[in-house]
Design a protein around this motif. Structure first.
Motif, short mmCIF file in Angstrom:
data_model
loop_
_atom_site.label_atom_id
_atom_site.label_comp_id
_atom_site.label_asym_id
_atom_site.label_seq_id
_atom_site.Cartn_x
_atom_site.Cartn_y
_atom_site.Cartn_z
N ASP A 143 0.83 -1.21 0.00
CA ASP A 143 0.00 0.00 0.00
C ASP A 143 0.86 1.26 0.00
O ASP A 143 0.55 2.23 -0.70
N GLN A 144 1.93 1.23 0.77
CA GLN A 144 2.85 2.38 0.82
C GLN A 144 3.47 2.60 -0.56
O GLN A 144 3.56 3.73 -1.04
N LEU A 145 3.88 1.53 -1.21
CA LEU A 145 4.44 1.63 -2.56
C LEU A 145 3.41 2.17 -3.53
O LEU A 145 3.71 3.03 -4.36
N ASP A 146 2.18 1.71 -3.42
CA ASP A 146 1.12 2.16 -4.32
C ASP A 146 0.81 3.64 -4.15
O ASP A 146 0.47 4.32 -5.12
N ARG A 147 0.93 4.13 -2.92
CA ARG A 147 0.65 5.56 -2.66
C ARG A 147 1.77 6.48 -3.15
O ARG A 147 1.55 7.68 -3.29
N ALA A 148 2.95 5.94 -3.37
CA ALA A 148 4.06 6.77 -3.84
C ALA A 148 3.72 7.32 -5.22
O ALA A 148 3.34 6.57 -6.11
N GLY A 149 3.84 8.59 -5.35
CA GLY A 149 3.48 9.24 -6.61
C GLY A 149 4.68 9.48 -7.49
O GLY A 149 5.83 9.26 -7.10
N PRO A 150 4.44 9.98 -8.69
CA PRO A 150 5.53 10.24 -9.64
C PRO A 150 6.51 11.30 -9.14
O PRO A 150 7.67 11.31 -9.55
N ALA A 151 6.05 12.17 -8.24
CA ALA A 151 6.94 13.21 -7.73
C ALA A 151 7.89 12.67 -6.66
O ALA A 151 8.89 13.29 -6.35
N ASP A 152 7.55 11.52 -6.08
CA ASP A 152 8.41 10.93 -5.06
C ASP A 152 9.70 10.42 -5.68
O ASP A 152 9.73 10.00 -6.84
N ASP A 153 10.76 10.44 -4.90
CA ASP A 153 12.06 9.95 -5.34
C ASP A 153 12.01 8.42 -5.46
O ASP A 153 11.87 7.73 -4.46
N PRO A 154 12.13 7.87 -6.68
CA PRO A 154 12.03 6.41 -6.87
C PRO A 154 13.06 5.62 -6.06
O PRO A 154 12.76 4.54 -5.57
N ALA A 155 14.25 6.17 -5.90
CA ALA A 155 15.29 5.46 -5.13
C ALA A 155 14.90 5.38 -3.66
O ALA A 155 15.09 4.34 -3.01
N GLU A 156 14.34 6.45 -3.12
CA GLU A 156 13.92 6.45 -1.72
C GLU A 156 12.71 5.54 -1.51
O GLU A 156 12.64 4.82 -0.52
N VAL A 157 11.77 5.58 -2.43
CA VAL A 157 10.59 4.71 -2.36
C VAL A 157 11.05 3.25 -2.35
O VAL A 157 10.60 2.45 -1.54
N ARG A 158 11.97 2.93 -3.23
CA ARG A 158 12.49 1.56 -3.31
C ARG A 158 13.23 1.18 -2.03
O ARG A 158 13.07 0.08 -1.53
N ARG A 159 14.02 2.09 -1.51
CA ARG A 159 14.79 1.83 -0.30
C ARG A 159 13.86 1.48 0.87
O ARG A 159 14.15 0.57 1.64
N ARG A 160 12.75 2.18 0.98
CA ARG A 160 11.80 1.92 2.07
C ARG A 160 11.01 0.64 1.86
O ARG A 160 10.50 0.07 2.81
N PHE A 161 10.90 0.19 0.63
CA PHE A 161 10.05 -0.96 0.30
C PHE A 161 10.82 -2.28 0.17
O PHE A 161 10.44 -3.28 0.79
N GLU A 162 11.84 -2.30 -0.67
CA GLU A 162 12.41 -3.56 -1.15
C GLU A 162 12.96 -4.47 -0.05
O GLU A 162 12.54 -5.63 0.06
N ALA A 163 13.90 -3.98 0.73
CA ALA A 163 14.53 -4.86 1.74
C ALA A 163 13.53 -5.39 2.77
O ALA A 163 13.50 -6.60 3.04
N PRO A 164 12.65 -4.53 3.34
CA PRO A 164 11.67 -5.09 4.29
C PRO A 164 10.70 -6.05 3.63
O PRO A 164 10.35 -7.09 4.20
#
Length: 157
Positions: free
Chosen positions: A109-130
């Motif tokens: 859900d957090q990944l889905d809420r990330a918009g195009p203006a969000d930093d893709p690297a930061e979004v990935r960092r918060r999502f992928e490993a956990p």
């Protein structure tokens, strides 16, 4: 009654095995494959996967496993060895559901809420490993539940 008990146990085993296989596939192929992509592609692909997985086939196996496990425990209540295996499978698959609903779904859900203006690297960092870590946990619990159900089948009448 034996055919009903056996049928429920076989169906629970099949659906739980399908779920274990799905989580295993993410662990050994989907996520390692996505790890090789750029940040934007990773996020977009995971969003599409998360949206498309919510379908009748997935939900039947994901929720049907629990329903059939509860039924298998109830139907084998007087058969100690099978009850032990099915009870353990119920607890382990219950842990799989808790992990999914408590950690993987909120991350999706957090990944889905990330918009195009969000930093893709930061979004990935918060999502992928956990997400990968919790998917591994639910892979282990679901494979263990599947193994317990195989034990139950071997020990059933």
């Amino acid at each position: 009654m034996t055919i009903v008990r056996t049928g429920v146990l076989v169906a629970a085993t099949l659906l739980t095995g399908l779920m274990a296989g799905l989580f295993f596939a993410y662990s050994c192929s989907v996520m390692p494959g996505l790890a090789a992509t750029d940040d934007r592609s990773f996020g977009q692909t995971m969003r599409w996967i998360n949206r498309r997985i919510l379908n009748g086939w997935f939900l039947t196996a994901f929720l049907g496993s629990m329903v059939l496990l509860v039924a298998a425990v109830a139907l084998h209540f007087r058969n100690g060895p099978v009850l032990a295996w099915t009870g353990a499978a119920l607890v382990l698959y219950g842990a799989t559901l808790v992990i999914t609903m408590r950690w993987n779904v909120p991350l999706n859900d957090q990944l889905d809420r990330a918009g195009p203006a969000d930093d893709p690297a930061e979004v990935r960092r918060r999502f992928e490993a956990p997400w990968v870590r919790w998917n591994l946990a639910r892979t282990i619990t679901s494979v263990a539940a599947f193994g317990c159900l195989i034990g139950a089948l071997v020990g059933s009448d």
